[in-house]
Design an enzyme around this catalytic site. Structure first.
Site, PDB file in Angstrom:
ATOM      1  N   GLU A 170       0.857  -1.179   0.000  1.00 43.18           N
ATOM      2  CA  GLU A 170       0.000   0.000   0.000  1.00 43.18           C
ATOM      3  C   GLU A 170       0.897   1.234   0.000  1.00 43.18           C
ATOM      4  OE1 GLU A 170      -2.767   0.424   3.255  1.00 43.18           O
ATOM      5  OE2 GLU A 170      -3.862   1.991   2.214  1.00 43.18           O
ATOM      6  N   GLY A 228       2.892   2.626  10.654  1.00 43.07           N
ATOM      7  CA  GLY A 228       2.627   1.874  11.877  1.00 43.07           C
ATOM      8  C   GLY A 228       2.477   0.390  11.636  1.00 43.07           C
ATOM      9  N   GLU A 252      -5.688  -2.746  12.639  1.00 46.78           N
ATOM     10  CA  GLU A 252      -5.391  -3.603  11.478  1.00 46.78           C
ATOM     11  C   GLU A 252      -6.368  -4.767  11.418  1.00 46.78           C
ATOM     12  OE1 GLU A 252      -3.524  -2.063   9.581  1.00 46.78           O
ATOM     13  OE2 GLU A 252      -2.662  -0.739  11.100  1.00 46.78           O
TER      14      GLU A 252
END
Ligand code: TRP
Ligand code: ZN
Length: 870
Positions: free
Chosen positions: A122, A262, A299
């Protein structure tokens, strides 16, 4: 050639799609061969060319239906196939590329982290692996075969289920993975390496067993338990609150040391910055623990809001990010303190997000124009995006909101959706009109609500006059009026809450719908002139201007039912004191805090047992960067002087109280439950004032030496540096000696060094760039040292001789070629020159101009410099 922008309005469905992809990786750190076989379908019968994205690899060959293909054109970022002769609407491509993960410092695509190999795709990293239709609306089924040296890479991981594996000659082995859920390329992941594995299971609400695997560097198993517990807690919560169940039989998380952000929600195989996985009481603070829990949850929640329903194009990023942040905030609030979470989220929004909206990078949560997508993973898209979801939640209520979620997922599961799809589902499921509300998606900037009130003693009528205006932002001059939910409460001066009513009829809700530029809300009968609590719980991401006097604010602080309102009233008191004193400072007058303000703080401290968490938050002095956001033009030196003064004055005024309570709240055993955390942070807050009294050196040194956990150790260390205590150098050396081999822990030390209030801290930072624990290619180290210096140490970075700016520009020139994504993050303080005096502005612009002229300027930096200098 200058980089070109993409516009949201130009979205077109793709001419071709890819239904299946078979990837084969012959892994080697220096040179990896990738064979990608794709099944391509023509969607637009008229289409004759197929443009595939790809760069930063060596292109070896391409075959179409097994025959070498030569009808293509190649440029720096793509391969365009000429298909005029081809009359098939379905064909197979086989593309061979060579990658060099060991030399890939961009940390996008396939790269090396320590001894492991891993991917980050991404937003547009997959195109650094092979030529691909690298856009989120192309959803394919992935099969991945990984071949590697078994010694070096005993674990070979990818998305989905492990379907086959085998041994080869010469100590090589292979594993084949298949992901049954079609997904966009940005969710692809691969990891190879040697790890310790923590295994567990989760039984879903329908009774399926899911294998949970957490991969950490060898020797780190004693730091993995908390992350695993957080994962299970998240899975349970999502079933209970959102009725969403995990869908594969295995969920893997890998912690890596080199990571740009992160963490990443790759389907079935999350990859995490080790900072958000590893923790034990010796290495992690209470806040680290909470951050880990939050990011693991975030997530995990993406599996439904992001993966099962993904984004049609990158302009829709907030569809998955705003919603998933909202979900992780609700998780933290349901399982911890709602008030503490709300306050921390609001602080972030008011300081960092408001500042972004006031910067050259201002953009709506759904941007209109993008040059480099990596530049739009922002607090605006994430946190303001979450506020927009939260406002929908406030307008609909939990029940209708959940009905909207159900409809949204049912309608969009397995597809690439838009923000409009989400809002429309919410609207249809609830029957509530969100036409005007939709403007929050397209309008950037921070709205300002100016409110005045009047009380009519004859008619017992109280009126709130509300005006809204959104000042122009750099990306958008003209603004429209928004639908702003304004939560209010009315108190009388004795602290009694008054009913919201009009002509005796009760209001249906305490949320007023502000929709016009100017509106008046009337309440009657109201028997005494009330003190209004406005924008309670920050019901909308706006600035509030109401002419409160200190007496009214102290009333709210003492009596408001809602903890957030009490905290917020003290923030306004603090702001008044700061503004006043900054004026005194600039006019070279004596600084002073009002006695009413000091008495109010004393009252709070004496009653700390009413709410220890809230008292701690209220008494924690805002950081310099938070104070800075109160001003259009920032005086970095003045803010430091005044803040120091406030700290010392409060400390000495309440010294006996702080000392008594400090001694009273010391804890022996380290525990991680909510009460223990609250007690520790109250205790450390008391110390943070005592550090600035004559007892500072003794108490802080003792605190450090007796600490049995990182929360207390770090509190003491950072106070020794902030208050420039005699024990400082000894403690810093002790900590360094103890932790020099642990990068994550050393980051805390680097950050403390970089934010020291000393004269020549830049000289120190320059030295530390040569420290054995520092590594220029590790983003965590860079953020800790360089990021903290430029972003948190305002007077040092903004030295009037321009040395701070020159330092940053030199670093950005290096990073421009090694890691442009991180470069573009670190440049932020420099592009915000408009907030400083003209002398500093000139120096900052000079720095930006030097950078602009660098050869091969990355798109990441180009976009920000362009906007800043335009
Ligand atoms: N989707 C990730 C998240 O929100 C963000 C992310 C991780 C990311 N790594 C990235 C975005 C690299 C851009 C580039 O959790
Ligand atoms: Zn996310």
């Amino acid at each position: 050639m200058l980089p070109k922008a993409k516009y949201r309005k130009d979205y077109k469905q793709p001419d071709f799609t890819i239904s299946d992809i078979f990837l084969e990786f012959f892994l080697e750190a220096k040179q990896t061969k990738v064979i990608a076989k794709t099944l391509v379908h023509k969607l637009n019968p008229e289409a004759t060319t197929l443009r595939l994205d790809g760069h930063s690899f060596q292109f070896v060959s391409i075959k179409l239906n097994d025959v070498a293909f030569t009808q293509y054109q190649q440029d720096n970022e793509s391969l365009t196939l000429e298909l005029t002769e081809l009359n098939m609407d379905k064909f197979e491509l086989e593309i061979v590329t060579l990658l060099s993960p060991a030399n890939n410092t961009s940390l996008q695509g396939l790269y090396q982290s320590g001894e492991a190999l891993c991917t980050q795709c991404e937003a547009e990293g997959f195109r650094q692996i092979t030529y691909m239709l690298d856009r989120p609306d192309v959803l394919a089924r992935y099969t991945t075969r990984i071949i590697a040296d078994k010694n070096r890479y005993p674990f070979l991981l990818s998305n989905g289920n492990r379907i086959r594996q085998g041994e080869l000659d010469n100590g090589y082995h292979w594993v084949e993975w298949q992901d049954p859920f079609p997904k966009p390329s940005y969710l692809f992941a691969l990891v190879a390496g040697d790890f310790d594995v923590l295994r567990d299971t989760f039984i879903t609400k329908s009774g399926r067993e899911v294998a949970l695997e957490l991969y950490v560097d060898k020797g780190n198993l004693n730091r993995a338990d908390w992350a695993m517990a957080s994962l299970k807690k998240s899975m349970k919560w999502d079933e209970e609150r959102f009725d969403l169940e995990y869908d594969l039989d295995i969920y893997m998380i890998v912690a890596v040391d080199f990571f740009n952000m992160g963490a990443m929600e790759n389907k079935g195989l999350n990859i995490f910055n080790s900072k958000f996985v590893l923790a034990n009481p010796q290495t992690a603070t209470d806040n680290d623990y909470l951050d880990i829990e939050r990011v693991i949850a975030h997530e995990y929640f993406h599996n439904w809001t992001g993966n099962r329903v993904t984004c049609r194009d990158w302009f829709q990023l907030s569809l998955k990010e705003g919603l998933t942040v909202f979900r992780d905030q609700e998780f933290s609030s349901d399982t911890g303190s709602r008030t503490v979470n709300r306050i921390n989220n609001v602080k972030l929004l008011r300081t960092v997000q408001f500042a972004e909206d006031a910067s050259p990078m201002a953009h709506a949560i759904r941007p209109e124009k993008v040059i480099e997508m990596n530049n739009f993973y922002t607090v605006t898209v994430y946190e303001k995006g979450a506020e927009v979801i939260r406002m929908i939640h406030s307008l609909l209520g939990e029940e209708k909101f959940q009905a909207g979620m159900k409809l949204y997922i049912a309608e969009n599961d397995g597809t690439a959706a838009t923000c409009e799809d989400f809002v429309s589902a919410m609207e249809r499921a609830s029957g509530i009109d969100l036409t005007q509300f939709r403007r929050w998606y397209s309008q950037s900037g921070t709205p300002e609500l100016t409110i005045t009130d009047e009380y009519d003693t004859n008619t017992l009528t109280y009126r709130l006059k509300v005006a809204q205006i959104t000042p122009p932002t750099q990306d958008q001059m003209d603004k429209v009026n928004l639908h702003i939910p304004l939560r209010v409460a009315l108190y009388d001066v004795d602290g009694a809450k008054q009913e919201l009513q009009l002509n005796g009829e009760r209001f249906a809700s305490d949320v007023l719908n502000v929709t016009q530029y100017e509106q008046t809300f009337e309440f009657s009968p109201i028997y005494k002139r009330p003190v209004p609590a406005l924008l309670c719980e920050f019901s909308a991401p706006v600035k509030l201007d109401f002419p409160y006097n200190n007496e009214q604010l102290i009333t709210l602080m003492k009596f408001a039912e809602n903890g957030f309102v009490r905290w917020d009233s003290v923030q306004m008191l603090l702001a008044n004191e700061l503004r006043q004193n900054l004026q005194y400072h600039q006019q070279q007058q004596e600084l002073q805090l009002s006695s009413a303000f000091l008495a109010a703080l004393q009252n709070l401290l004496e009653n700390y047992q009413q709410d220890i968490e809230l008292t701690t938050l209220i008494l924690t002095l805002p950081k310099e960067t938070e104070f800075a956001e109160l001003f259009k033009t920032i005086d970095p030196v003045g803010i430091r002087v005044v803040r120091n003064f406030m700290q010392k004055t409060i400390a000495n005024h309440l010294k006996d109280h702080f000392l008594r309570l400090y001694n009273h709240t010391r804890t022996e055993n380290y525990q991680l439950d909510r009460e223990s955390i609250a007690l520790r942070s109250f205790n450390n807050m008391c110390l943070s004032y005592l550090a600035f009294t004559d007892l500072g050196n003794i108490l802080v040194a003792k605190h450090y030496n007796h600490a049995n956990n990182m929360t207390d150790t770090l509190a003491a260390l950072s106070l020794a540096a902030q208050a420039q205590l005699a024990c400082r150098d000894g403690l810093l050396a002790d900590f360094e000696q103890k932790w020099q081999d642990d990068g994550l822990v050393m980051d805390k030390w680097f950050a403390i060094q970089a934010t020291r209030p000393d004269e020549n801290v830049l000289g120190l930072v320059n030295q530390l760039m040569e420290h054995p624990s520092f590594n220029f290619n590790n983003p965590n180290r860079l953020r800790a040292l360089v990021g903290s210096f430029c972003g948190q140490n305002l007077p040092a970075f903004h030295m009037i001789d321009g040395s701070g700016y020159r330092f940053l520009v030199d670093i950005l020139i290096r990073l421009n070629s090694s890691n442009p994504q991180i470069a573009a993050r670190l440049i932020e303080p420099l592009i915000r020159f408009a907030r400083y005096d003209s002398q500093r502005q000139t120096l900052m612009k000079r720095g930006l101009e030097r950078l602009r002229d660098v050869e091969n300027l990355s798109r990441d930096l180009f976009e920000k410099i362009e906007k800043a200098l335009q």
